[in-house]
Design a protein around this motif. Structure first.
Motif, short mmCIF file in Angstrom:
data_model
loop_
_atom_site.label_atom_id
_atom_site.label_comp_id
_atom_site.label_asym_id
_atom_site.label_seq_id
_atom_site.Cartn_x
_atom_site.Cartn_y
_atom_site.Cartn_z
N TYR A 54 52.41 13.01 -68.21
CA TYR A 54 51.58 14.23 -68.30
C TYR A 54 51.21 14.77 -66.93
N MET A 55 51.77 14.18 -65.90
CA MET A 55 51.45 14.67 -64.56
C MET A 55 52.26 15.93 -64.29
N GLU A 56 51.58 16.98 -63.89
CA GLU A 56 52.27 18.27 -63.71
C GLU A 56 52.83 18.44 -62.30
N TYR A 57 52.12 17.88 -61.32
CA TYR A 57 52.52 18.19 -59.95
C TYR A 57 51.93 17.16 -59.00
N ILE A 58 52.69 16.81 -57.98
CA ILE A 58 52.13 15.95 -56.93
C ILE A 58 52.77 16.34 -55.60
N ASN A 59 51.95 16.43 -54.57
CA ASN A 59 52.49 16.80 -53.26
C ASN A 59 52.74 15.53 -52.43
N THR A 60 53.16 15.73 -51.20
CA THR A 60 53.54 14.57 -50.39
C THR A 60 52.34 13.67 -50.07
N ARG A 61 51.17 14.25 -49.92
CA ARG A 61 49.99 13.42 -49.62
C ARG A 61 49.63 12.54 -50.82
N GLY A 84 58.02 7.40 -66.62
CA GLY A 84 58.10 8.68 -67.32
C GLY A 84 57.75 9.93 -66.56
N PRO A 85 58.09 10.03 -65.28
CA PRO A 85 57.74 11.27 -64.59
C PRO A 85 58.49 12.47 -65.15
N THR A 86 57.84 13.61 -65.17
CA THR A 86 58.52 14.84 -65.57
C THR A 86 59.56 15.18 -64.49
N GLU A 87 60.47 16.08 -64.84
CA GLU A 87 61.51 16.46 -63.86
C GLU A 87 60.90 16.92 -62.55
N ARG A 88 59.82 17.67 -62.70
CA ARG A 88 59.17 18.27 -61.54
C ARG A 88 58.63 17.17 -60.60
N VAL A 89 57.99 16.18 -61.20
CA VAL A 89 57.42 15.09 -60.40
C VAL A 89 58.52 14.17 -59.88
N GLN A 90 59.52 13.93 -60.75
CA GLN A 90 60.64 13.07 -60.35
C GLN A 90 61.33 13.61 -59.10
N GLN A 91 61.43 14.93 -59.07
CA GLN A 91 62.08 15.57 -57.92
C GLN A 91 61.35 15.23 -56.61
N GLY A 97 61.81 10.02 -50.93
CA GLY A 97 62.25 8.64 -50.71
C GLY A 97 61.36 7.61 -51.38
N VAL A 98 60.35 8.08 -52.12
CA VAL A 98 59.45 7.13 -52.80
C VAL A 98 60.23 6.30 -53.83
N SER A 99 61.25 6.92 -54.41
CA SER A 99 62.05 6.21 -55.42
C SER A 99 62.77 5.00 -54.80
N ARG A 100 62.94 5.01 -53.48
CA ARG A 100 63.56 3.85 -52.81
C ARG A 100 62.57 2.72 -52.66
N ILE B 36 65.02 24.04 -61.69
CA ILE B 36 64.96 23.15 -60.52
C ILE B 36 64.64 23.95 -59.26
N GLN B 37 65.27 25.12 -59.15
CA GLN B 37 64.99 25.95 -57.98
C GLN B 37 63.53 26.42 -57.96
N ILE B 38 63.02 26.75 -59.15
CA ILE B 38 61.61 27.18 -59.22
C ILE B 38 60.71 26.03 -58.75
N ASP B 39 61.00 24.83 -59.21
CA ASP B 39 60.23 23.65 -58.77
C ASP B 39 60.32 23.49 -57.26
N ASN B 40 61.53 23.67 -56.74
CA ASN B 40 61.74 23.51 -55.30
C ASN B 40 60.94 24.52 -54.49
N VAL B 41 60.97 25.76 -54.95
CA VAL B 41 60.24 26.81 -54.23
C VAL B 41 58.73 26.51 -54.28
N GLU B 42 58.27 26.10 -55.43
CA GLU B 42 56.85 25.77 -55.57
C GLU B 42 56.44 24.65 -54.60
N LEU B 43 57.25 23.60 -54.59
CA LEU B 43 56.96 22.47 -53.70
C LEU B 43 56.93 22.90 -52.23
#
Lengths: 121, 164
Positions: A54-61, A84-91, A97-100, B36-43
């Motif tokens: 259910y996590m929508e977003y996470i930044n590098t910090r 179970g990260p969403t695609e957005r968080v998984q990216q 490199g956290v996945s490493r 994916i591109q939208i996510d990338n731009v947002e990030l």
């Protein structure tokens, strides 16, 4: 107001805490996020599972704080895994490199199966 | 017909970041970028603006940040401009797991992430004028007339100064 929410869920593993996280972590919430996450290391559980479905977003910090917690647990004989990260968080997890560093699984079942040695005492 | 464009002025407060992300997502979606591109731009935009808040306007929440996004010859261009302190981006080293930890822990991954998310990222700092991070991502290959007020970006100063 915190943009993220953490709920503790029951888990059939000893010495393990399961945290279900929703919302987002960005610069505004990153300090509170780090403080909260560090707080969960004081619960006495050696292993931590972060359910991110259910996590929508996470930044590098925010990801940096997860690594800090993982390092702490690792140094104390424990472990941390992500589920179970969403695609957005998984990216974000992959790009940084956290996945490493931290094992990530699609489902909790898969995580528990792969980590049957998760401090079963 | 005017080309799609987004121009937002925000203060250097992190509390406004989620609203900015929403606006950027909507704009990117309107240009038919993939999810994916939208996510990338947002990030990338979130990290760029976070850097401005932390480095250009430390301990200030009233600094001016301008975020401009537009479509240009099959590309989405996003420029994040501030009028605060410039900084020198440090190279990121992710060669080892230890390095990944160090970089993320010290909060130095934003720029790296931007570069991974976008096709091009350039930063320019003009002392006493402005700093700008300009990011480009390729979208569908349709041919579009470029608006005159947005010249091609070049790290070279003369062309860039035309943006003022």
């Amino acid at each position: 107001m915190a943009e993220f929410r953490i709920v503790t869920r029951p888990i059939e593993k000893r010495n393990t805490i399961l945290l279900e996280i929703s919302g987002w972590v960005d610069l505004a919430s990153s300090l509170l996020w780090e403080k909260t996450m560090r707080g969960y290391t004081k619960t006495g559980e050696e292993c931590m599972v972060l359910d991110l479905k259910y996590m929508e977003y996470i930044n590098t910090r925010g990801l940096g704080s997860i690594l800090v917690v993982q390092k702490y647990l690792d140094d104390h004989g424990g472990s941390l895994i992500l589920v179970g990260p969403t695609e957005r968080v998984q990216q974000s997890i992959e790009i940084t490199g956290v996945s490493r560093v931290i094992p990530t699984y699609e489902t909790l079942e898969e995580a528990l199966q792969e980590n049957s040695d998760l401090k079963q005492r | 017909m005017s080309l799609p464009e987004l121009f937002i002025k925000i203060p250097s407060s992190s509390k406004i970041l989620h609203k900015l992300r929403e606006q950027i997502r909507k704009f990117a979606a309107s240009l038919k970028l993939s999810n994916i591109q939208i996510d990338n731009v947002e990030l990338a935009v979130d990290e760029a603006v976070s850097n401005v808040i932390r480095h250009a306007y430390p301990r200030r929440s009233d600094g001016l940040i301008q975020v401009r996004a537009w479509q240009d010859l099959g590309k989405l261009v996003v420029a994040v401009r501030d009028y605060g302190k410039g900084y020198t981006p440090k190279p990121v080293n992710l060669a080892t797991i230890r390095k990944v930890r160090e970089e993320l822990s010290r909060g130095g991954m934003g720029r790296y992430l931007m570069k991974q998310c976008m096709d091009s990222v350039q930063y320019i700092s003009l002392p006493y004028q402005y700093n700008e991070t300009r990011m480009i991502i390729k979208i569908s290959p349709q041919v579009i007339n470029r608006p005159k007020e947005y010249p091609d970006f070049s790290p070279g100063l003369p062309e860039y100064s035309a943006l003022q």
